[in-house]
Motif scaffolding. Structure first.
Motif, short mmCIF file in Angstrom:
data_model
loop_
_atom_site.label_atom_id
_atom_site.label_comp_id
_atom_site.label_asym_id
_atom_site.label_seq_id
_atom_site.Cartn_x
_atom_site.Cartn_y
_atom_site.Cartn_z
N ARG A 249 -11.47 6.38 -1.33
CA ARG A 249 -11.11 7.16 -2.51
C ARG A 249 -9.77 6.69 -3.03
NH1 ARG A 249 -12.67 13.46 -0.98
NH2 ARG A 249 -14.92 13.10 -0.67
N LEU A 250 -9.70 6.59 -4.34
CA LEU A 250 -8.46 6.15 -4.96
C LEU A 250 -7.44 7.26 -4.95
CD1 LEU A 250 -10.00 4.22 -7.99
CD2 LEU A 250 -9.26 3.30 -5.80
N LYS A 251 -6.17 6.89 -4.90
CA LYS A 251 -5.09 7.84 -4.87
C LYS A 251 -4.46 7.97 -6.25
CE LYS A 251 -4.00 6.33 -0.16
NZ LYS A 251 -2.97 5.75 0.73
N GLN A 252 -3.63 8.97 -6.38
CA GLN A 252 -2.90 9.14 -7.62
C GLN A 252 -1.75 8.15 -7.68
OE1 GLN A 252 -3.92 11.26 -9.94
NE2 GLN A 252 -2.31 10.70 -11.40
N VAL B 182 -2.90 -0.34 -7.41
CA VAL B 182 -1.51 -0.79 -7.56
C VAL B 182 -1.23 -1.94 -6.60
CG1 VAL B 182 0.90 -0.10 -7.27
CG2 VAL B 182 -0.71 1.46 -8.38
N THR B 183 -1.70 -1.80 -5.37
CA THR B 183 -1.48 -2.86 -4.38
C THR B 183 -2.12 -4.17 -4.83
OG1 THR B 183 -1.39 -1.22 -2.60
CG2 THR B 183 -1.78 -3.51 -1.98
N LEU B 184 -3.38 -4.09 -5.28
CA LEU B 184 -4.09 -5.30 -5.69
C LEU B 184 -3.41 -5.97 -6.89
CD1 LEU B 184 -7.86 -4.29 -5.41
CD2 LEU B 184 -6.62 -5.92 -4.01
N ILE B 185 -3.08 -5.18 -7.91
CA ILE B 185 -2.52 -5.76 -9.13
C ILE B 185 -1.13 -6.31 -8.87
CG2 ILE B 185 -1.77 -5.25 -11.48
CD1 ILE B 185 -4.00 -3.19 -11.66
N SER B 186 -0.30 -5.55 -8.16
CA SER B 186 1.08 -5.98 -7.93
C SER B 186 1.14 -7.22 -7.03
CB SER B 186 1.90 -4.84 -7.33
OG SER B 186 1.34 -4.40 -6.10
N ILE B 187 0.37 -7.21 -5.94
CA ILE B 187 0.36 -8.38 -5.05
C ILE B 187 -0.22 -9.59 -5.76
CG2 ILE B 187 -0.56 -9.32 -2.91
CD1 ILE B 187 1.65 -7.29 -2.49
N ALA B 188 -1.25 -9.38 -6.58
CA ALA B 188 -1.81 -10.49 -7.35
C ALA B 188 -0.77 -11.03 -8.34
CB ALA B 188 -3.06 -10.03 -8.10
N GLY B 189 0.04 -10.13 -8.92
CA GLY B 189 1.10 -10.58 -9.82
C GLY B 189 2.14 -11.41 -9.10
N PHE B 190 2.55 -10.96 -7.92
CA PHE B 190 3.52 -11.74 -7.14
C PHE B 190 2.94 -13.10 -6.74
CE2 PHE B 190 5.27 -7.42 -5.82
CZ PHE B 190 6.32 -7.49 -6.72
#
Length: 270
Positions: free
Chosen positions: A241-244, A39-47
């Motif tokens: 490990r990835l989170k939910q 989520v962090t990677l995709i959202s920050i990349a979107g911004f």
């Protein structure tokens, strides 16, 4: 190597190492730290993509404000974020500064035959802001997400393995690179007595470059052999490990996608 060159190299080396050892902030209980790394990677990349699309100072400043809000929610010191994000924009501003003279437009200031235009100044300001906000957003990823979690997120998002390899090896090898440079400086300083002139310091630096290059290449070969001996032919196996993904993660993704769409509409639809 003593003198101004030695101090400069030591300072630059320490600063560069600090860029890659700031993961202690990722242990804080902040907003981005609690989110899934994907989520962090995709959202920050979107911004960041929205910032690249924007062509208005007001829109770019809104994303700058969003970056500050995310930093505050993620317990990231604003001073540290600003320090990490200031160098590249300043260099970028120096590079595009001639555009204030080259670009045609309404005259803002004229002296000794040099004309500064309003359009040129606006371009320099917009370009610098876009670079600064983009670097600030990307810095949030580094500051709030451990590197192993970033690698795990890239693998989960099916990023090409070759690219993940390059990122992972580059990150790990930089530590060895800076350690080698610091050892060379320490060894040279331990064999030098008194103060060295600027000319002498540059002579020492010239002599050290060849040794540093050879030792760096040799260290790289040894790192490669060590990785192959430990099964390095396989794809990177991250520890993180990835989170939910929770409701806040989906909201952040939605805001990021909405920001890209709105920025595109403002640029091409108005």
């Amino acid at each position: 190597m003593t003198g101004i060159v030695g101090r400069s190299v030591a300072s630059i080396t320490g600063a560069l190492r600090a860029v890659f050892t700031a993961e202690q902030i990722a242990e804080n209980d902040g907003f981005l730290q609690r989110r899934d790394p994907r989520v962090t990677l995709i959202s920050i990349a979107g911004f960041a993509l929205a910032v690249m699309i924007s062509r208005q100072v007001s829109v770019t400043m809104c994303f700058g404000l969003l970056t500050i809000i995310l930093a505050r929610l993620s317990v990231v010191p604003l001073r540290q974020l600003a320090a990490r994000s200031a160098v590249v924009p300043l260099i970028s501003a120096l590079i595009v500064l001639p555009q204030a003279i080259i670009m045609p437009g309404e005259v803002l200031l004229s002296f000794t035959g040099v004309t500064i235009t309003v359009t040129g100044v606006e371009y320099v300001i917009l370009f610098t802001l876009r670079v600064g906000v983009g670097i600030g957003l990307l810095s949030l990823i580094v500051l709030t997400t451990p590197f192993s979690a970033v690698i795990a997120a890239l693998r989960s998002l099916h990023v090409p393995v070759a690219l993940v390899w390059v990122i992972s090896i580059t990150y790990r090898y930089l530590f060895l690179f800076f350690d080698e440079l610091q050892r060379l400086i320490l060894a040279r300083n331990s064999r030098t007595t008194g103060r060295t002139s600027l000319r002498g310091a540059w002579r020492d630096a010239r002599c050290m470059v060849g040794s540093f290059l050879l030792r760096t290449l040799d260290r790289g070969e040894r790192v490669g052999r060590g990785m192959r001996a430990r099964g390095g032919a396989r794809a990177p196996s991250p520890y993180g490990r990835l989170k939910q993904i929770d409701i806040y993660g989906y909201i952040l993704l939605a805001i990021s996608g909405f920001a890209v769409i709105i920025t595109g509409v403002i640029r091409w639809g108005l």
